[in-house]
Design a protein around this motif. Structure first.
Motif, PDB file in Angstrom:
ATOM      1  N   THR A  56       8.919   3.979  -5.736  1.00  0.00           N
ATOM      2  CA  THR A  56       8.108   4.840  -6.599  1.00  0.00           C
ATOM      3  C   THR A  56       8.894   5.231  -7.841  1.00  0.00           C
ATOM      4  OG1 THR A  56       6.914   5.681  -4.674  1.00  0.00           O
ATOM      5  CG2 THR A  56       6.813   7.010  -6.686  1.00  0.00           C
ATOM      6  N   PRO A  84       1.654   6.598  -0.943  1.00  0.00           N
ATOM      7  CA  PRO A  84       0.593   5.605  -1.161  1.00  0.00           C
ATOM      8  C   PRO A  84       0.538   5.195  -2.635  1.00  0.00           C
ATOM      9  CG  PRO A  84      -0.232   7.483   0.094  1.00  0.00           C
ATOM     10  CD  PRO A  84       1.127   7.857  -0.425  1.00  0.00           C
ATOM     11  N   ARG A  85       0.325   3.925  -2.873  1.00  0.00           N
ATOM     12  CA  ARG A  85       0.214   3.445  -4.254  1.00  0.00           C
ATOM     13  C   ARG A  85      -0.886   4.208  -4.998  1.00  0.00           C
ATOM     14  NH1 ARG A  85       1.942  -0.638  -7.334  1.00  0.00           N
ATOM     15  NH2 ARG A  85       3.127  -1.579  -5.659  1.00  0.00           N
ATOM     16  N   SER A  86      -1.973   4.522  -4.294  1.00  0.00           N
ATOM     17  CA  SER A  86      -3.067   5.266  -4.928  1.00  0.00           C
ATOM     18  C   SER A  86      -2.610   6.657  -5.378  1.00  0.00           C
ATOM     19  CB  SER A  86      -4.259   5.390  -3.974  1.00  0.00           C
ATOM     20  OG  SER A  86      -3.890   6.088  -2.796  1.00  0.00           O
ATOM     21  N   ALA A  87      -1.660   7.268  -4.657  1.00  0.00           N
ATOM     22  CA  ALA A  87      -1.143   8.582  -5.037  1.00  0.00           C
ATOM     23  C   ALA A  87      -0.357   8.490  -6.341  1.00  0.00           C
ATOM     24  CB  ALA A  87      -0.278   9.156  -3.925  1.00  0.00           C
ATOM     25  N   GLU A 141      -0.930   6.269  -8.714  1.00  0.00           N
ATOM     26  CA  GLU A 141      -1.942   6.070  -9.755  1.00  0.00           C
ATOM     27  C   GLU A 141      -2.647   7.382 -10.092  1.00  0.00           C
ATOM     28  OE1 GLU A 141      -4.247   2.969  -7.982  1.00  0.00           O
ATOM     29  OE2 GLU A 141      -2.746   1.440  -8.425  1.00  0.00           O
ATOM     30  N   GLU A 142      -2.946   8.197  -9.077  1.00  0.00           N
ATOM     31  CA  GLU A 142      -3.576   9.500  -9.311  1.00  0.00           C
ATOM     32  C   GLU A 142      -2.653  10.421 -10.101  1.00  0.00           C
ATOM     33  OE1 GLU A 142      -4.476  10.947  -5.400  1.00  0.00           O
ATOM     34  OE2 GLU A 142      -5.975   9.366  -5.060  1.00  0.00           O
ATOM     35  N   LEU A 177       0.827  -1.208   0.000  1.00  0.00           N
ATOM     36  CA  LEU A 177       0.000   0.000   0.000  1.00  0.00           C
ATOM     37  C   LEU A 177       0.857   1.252   0.000  1.00  0.00           C
ATOM     38  CD1 LEU A 177      -2.742  -0.934   2.622  1.00  0.00           C
ATOM     39  CD2 LEU A 177      -2.980  -0.835   0.143  1.00  0.00           C
TER      40      LEU A 177
END
Length: 60
Positions: free
Chosen positions: A11, A43-46, A48-49, A4
Motif C-alpha cells: 500500500t 483491501p485494494r478498494s479501501a 481507491e476509496e 484484492l
C-alpha cells in the motif's frame, strides 16, 4: 490479476508514502483494513476509496 488484499508495504508503494504513514492512516480510521490471523491487510478498494476522498477534499 491484481491482488484484492495488500500489505502495508504494498500500500505504501502504491501511494508513494512510508509504511509507518499507512499504519497511521489505519489507526486514525482514514484507511480501512482487515485482520487475517495476525496479519493486517488493506483491501485494494479501501486504497481507491481513500484516494477518492482525498480528491474530493482537494476539489472542495
Amino acid at each position: 490479476m491484481d491482488a484484492l488484499l495488500l500489505t502495508a508495504e504494498e500500500t505504501a508503494k502504491l501511494l508513494h508514502i512510508g509504511r509507518c504513514k499507512v499504519y497511521d492512516l489505519i489507526r486514525n480510521n482514514e484507511l480501512r483494513s482487515i485482520k487475517i490471523g495476525g496479519a493486517r491487510r488493506i483491501p485494494r478498494s479501501a486504497v481507491e476509496e481513500y484516494v477518492a476522498r482525498l480528491l474530493d477534499e482537494d476539489a472542495a
